[in-house]
Design a protein around this motif. Structure first.
Motif, PDB file in Angstrom:
ATOM      1  N   VAL A 499       0.853  -1.184   0.000  1.00  0.00           N
ATOM      2  CA  VAL A 499       0.000   0.000   0.000  1.00  0.00           C
ATOM      3  C   VAL A 499       0.887   1.232   0.000  1.00  0.00           C
ATOM      4  O   VAL A 499       1.772   1.374   0.861  1.00  0.00           O
ATOM      5  CB  VAL A 499      -0.946   0.011   1.216  1.00  0.00           C
ATOM      6  CG1 VAL A 499      -1.772   1.297   1.247  1.00  0.00           C
ATOM      7  CG2 VAL A 499      -1.866  -1.206   1.184  1.00  0.00           C
ATOM      8  N   ILE A 500       0.662   2.095  -0.983  1.00  0.00           N
ATOM      9  CA  ILE A 500       1.475   3.291  -1.154  1.00  0.00           C
ATOM     10  C   ILE A 500       0.577   4.508  -1.008  1.00  0.00           C
ATOM     11  O   ILE A 500      -0.385   4.672  -1.775  1.00  0.00           O
ATOM     12  CB  ILE A 500       2.138   3.313  -2.553  1.00  0.00           C
ATOM     13  CG1 ILE A 500       2.841   1.989  -2.863  1.00  0.00           C
ATOM     14  CG2 ILE A 500       3.103   4.486  -2.677  1.00  0.00           C
ATOM     15  CD1 ILE A 500       3.060   1.746  -4.334  1.00  0.00           C
ATOM     16  N   ASN A 501       0.883   5.363  -0.052  1.00  0.00           N
ATOM     17  CA  ASN A 501       0.161   6.625   0.076  1.00  0.00           C
ATOM     18  C   ASN A 501       0.932   7.693  -0.700  1.00  0.00           C
ATOM     19  O   ASN A 501       1.875   8.298  -0.186  1.00  0.00           O
ATOM     20  CB  ASN A 501       0.016   7.023   1.552  1.00  0.00           C
ATOM     21  CG  ASN A 501      -0.962   6.129   2.269  1.00  0.00           C
ATOM     22  OD1 ASN A 501      -2.006   5.761   1.730  1.00  0.00           O
ATOM     23  ND2 ASN A 501      -0.630   5.739   3.495  1.00  0.00           N
ATOM     24  N   MET A 502       0.514   7.877  -1.954  1.00  0.00           N
ATOM     25  CA  MET A 502       1.206   8.796  -2.849  1.00  0.00           C
ATOM     26  C   MET A 502       0.835  10.244  -2.525  1.00  0.00           C
ATOM     27  O   MET A 502      -0.311  10.646  -2.694  1.00  0.00           O
ATOM     28  CB  MET A 502       0.816   8.497  -4.300  1.00  0.00           C
ATOM     29  CG  MET A 502       1.582   7.379  -4.953  1.00  0.00           C
ATOM     30  SD  MET A 502       3.335   7.777  -5.172  1.00  0.00           S
ATOM     31  CE  MET A 502       3.256   9.194  -6.257  1.00  0.00           C
ATOM     32  N   PRO A 503       1.794  11.046  -2.057  1.00  0.00           N
ATOM     33  CA  PRO A 503       1.481  12.442  -1.784  1.00  0.00           C
ATOM     34  C   PRO A 503       1.093  13.177  -3.068  1.00  0.00           C
ATOM     35  O   PRO A 503       1.435  12.759  -4.180  1.00  0.00           O
ATOM     36  CB  PRO A 503       2.793  13.002  -1.219  1.00  0.00           C
ATOM     37  CG  PRO A 503       3.616  11.809  -0.866  1.00  0.00           C
ATOM     38  CD  PRO A 503       3.192  10.717  -1.784  1.00  0.00           C
TER      39      PRO A 503
END
Length: 513
Positions: A499-503
């Motif tokens: 899971v990547i929280n892309m800014p």
């Protein structure tokens, strides 16, 4: 028409758009394609302060030098492993006569650079200096030969002078000039922008000229030429069709493509490189994404004549082109470099990587002090731009095995217009490490990317992120570290998924071990 363009952009990247701030990504392990390191090439034209004042400086300048080659610049480019350097142009190539740039420097004739500012060049930086630069950089030279104002014999002689390992008047001349052994230059462009500044030719005429010039550019021992034909300007699909049909796959290693991202889409007023708002930012990213359509359509034409994909698509001029910085010579094409430029670079490289079956080579325009530069210099000072750091983050893909991706991504909407917010590349290097590079173009929203891997085992993830408070933030000599990659902690393992929280407005590089 807009719906069709969106479809092409979506289909080419394996994307599906929907209105939410989450995305799903699937990475597969079923490709044998390689992302060529040559996609990460650079361009150094005799233009503005690209060569003189960039690579090649006054002997009195208080910086480390070899001869007059600036070594802090060399070391910065070695760090990002640039694979090739294109020279001497550009439009300059078709008014450049290589014999003027060899021999004792005080005896070399001066010339007028009619394309870029009308300045007088002293030819102190010529063939030997360029090849010494490439040796210092550890990269391959890519020479553009003069077809516009040159002759077949001139190109043929240049190839012989550089590559023949035997006895001839030209090799004797090379020895007199300090290099008995051949240079073995493989990449040769046969003309530049022959549809424009390189001669205003028709594709039919250029095809005939290419065949004639290429016939006399000979292969010598250890130096089989990779000849690159002048390809189309942006969406000139007829040029590609004509060249593929009339030249044929067996006579060229590659076909070039030139496309510049204009913030306004208007050549007469391209927009500022520093003072812009969200409207100009959105339009720039929208225009940048047109590269997907261009690569897809030109590749489809090439597939008709070359289904085995032996001919490379060589995008050897690309990048952001804005108005020059106020107060600078308009012929020198000097502009600043912002977070927006970094997002254009990341997105464009992702497009090239995802088309690595056809795109085998590219060159950002340009390397130093010109257009979307990696490096800006001012006398003894040197500055690394946000675009430089994107190339640093993306070097992990060089010669890595391409991993196909399927991305369902949200849209970034501005004043009723929409573009896909996220783009991505995945690859696996020789050590088995998987790398992802992602760009989130949305100026406001973080996007959670849930990632599934097919037949790829991994245990841990590390990463870097490049972003800033505003899309027009830049690095300056006073504040050189406003935009630099920092440790990224927004990626985690949840079960078998990443899971990547892309800014918002950010570039992220991840390594999976």
């Amino acid at each position: 028409m807009k719906k069709r363009i969106l479809f092409l952009l979506t289909a080419g990247l394996g994307l599906k758009s929907y209105a939410q701030n989450t995305a799903t990504l699937t990475v597969s392990n079923n490709s044998k394609d390689t992302i060529s390191r040559n996609i990460y090439g650079q361009f150094a034209e005799h233009l503005g302060r690209g060569i003189y004042g960039g690579f090649w400086v006054d002997k009195t300048l208080p910086v480390a030098k070899q001869d007059r080659i600036r070594l802090d610049v060399v070391n910065a480019l070695k760090k990002i492993k640039i694979p090739n350097l294109r020279w001497p142009g550009g439009c300059f190539a078709d008014e450049y006569h290589w014999r003027d740039g060899i021999g004792p420097r005080p005896q070399r004739p001066k010339m007028i650079n009619t394309n870029w500012g009308g300045v007088v060049e002293d030819n102190s930086f010529g063939t030997h200096e360029f090849l010494e630069l490439c040796q210092l950089l550890g990269c391959e030279p890519y020479i553009s030969a003069n077809v516009g104002s040159g002759t077949v014999q001139e190109m043929s002689n240049w190839v012989e002078y550089l590559n023949f390992d035997g006895e001839s008047p030209l090799t004797n001349l090379r020895t007199q000039n300090g290099h008995p052994k051949p240079f073995n230059v493989h990449f040769w462009g046969v003309g530049n922008e022959s549809w424009g500044c390189g001669g205003n030719m028709t594709p039919e005429h250029y095809s005939d000229e290419y065949r004639r010039y290429a016939s006399f550019a000979k292969n010598y021992n250890n130096a089989k030429l990779k000849k690159i034909a002048c390809g189309p300007n942006a969406s000139d699909y007829n040029w590609t069709e004509t060249c593929m049909k009339n030249i044929g796959p067996g006579r060229m290693w590659g076909l070039s493509l030139h496309y510049y991202t204009l913030p306004t889409g208007n050549w007469s007023d391209k927009g500022s490189s520093t003072n812009f708002g969200e409207a100009a930012y959105f339009n720039t990213m929208k225009n940048c994404l047109q590269m997907e359509e261009l690569v897809t359509k030109h590749s489809a034409i090439m597939d008709k004549y070359d289904p085995q994909k032996k001919v490379a698509l060589v995008v050897d001029e690309w990048g952001v082109w804005t108005n020059v910085m106020p107060g600078t010579n308009p012929g020198f094409l000097f502009q600043q470099n912002s977070l927006r430029d970094a997002l254009v670079a990341a997105t464009t490289l992702n497009i090239f990587n995802n088309h690595c079956d056809r795109v085998k080579m590219a060159a950002l325009a340009q390397c130093i002090n010109v257009l979307q530069a990696l490096i800006i210099t001012d006398k003894e000072k040197m500055l690394l731009t946000p675009t430089y750091y994107v190339f640093d983050m993306y070097k992990v893909h060089q010669d890595a095995r391409y991993l196909p991706v399927k991305l369902n991504a949200p849209e970034y909407e501005y004043e009723g217009k929409k573009i896909l917010a996220v783009n991505v590349t995945a690859s696996q290097d020789a050590a088995g490490k998987v790398h992802l590079t992602l760009a989130n173009l949305d100026a406001h929203n973080t996007i959670a990317v849930s990632t599934e891997f097919k037949d790829i085992a991994w245990q841990a993830v590390t990463g870097r992120v490049l972003t800033s408070a505003k899309v027009d933030d830049i690095n300056t000599f006073e504040k050189p570290y406003t935009l630099i990659p920092k440790t990224f902690t927004g990626a985690r393992k949840e079960g078998d998924k990443l899971v990547i929280n892309m800014p918002a407005k950010a570039v992220v590089e991840l390594e999976l071990n």
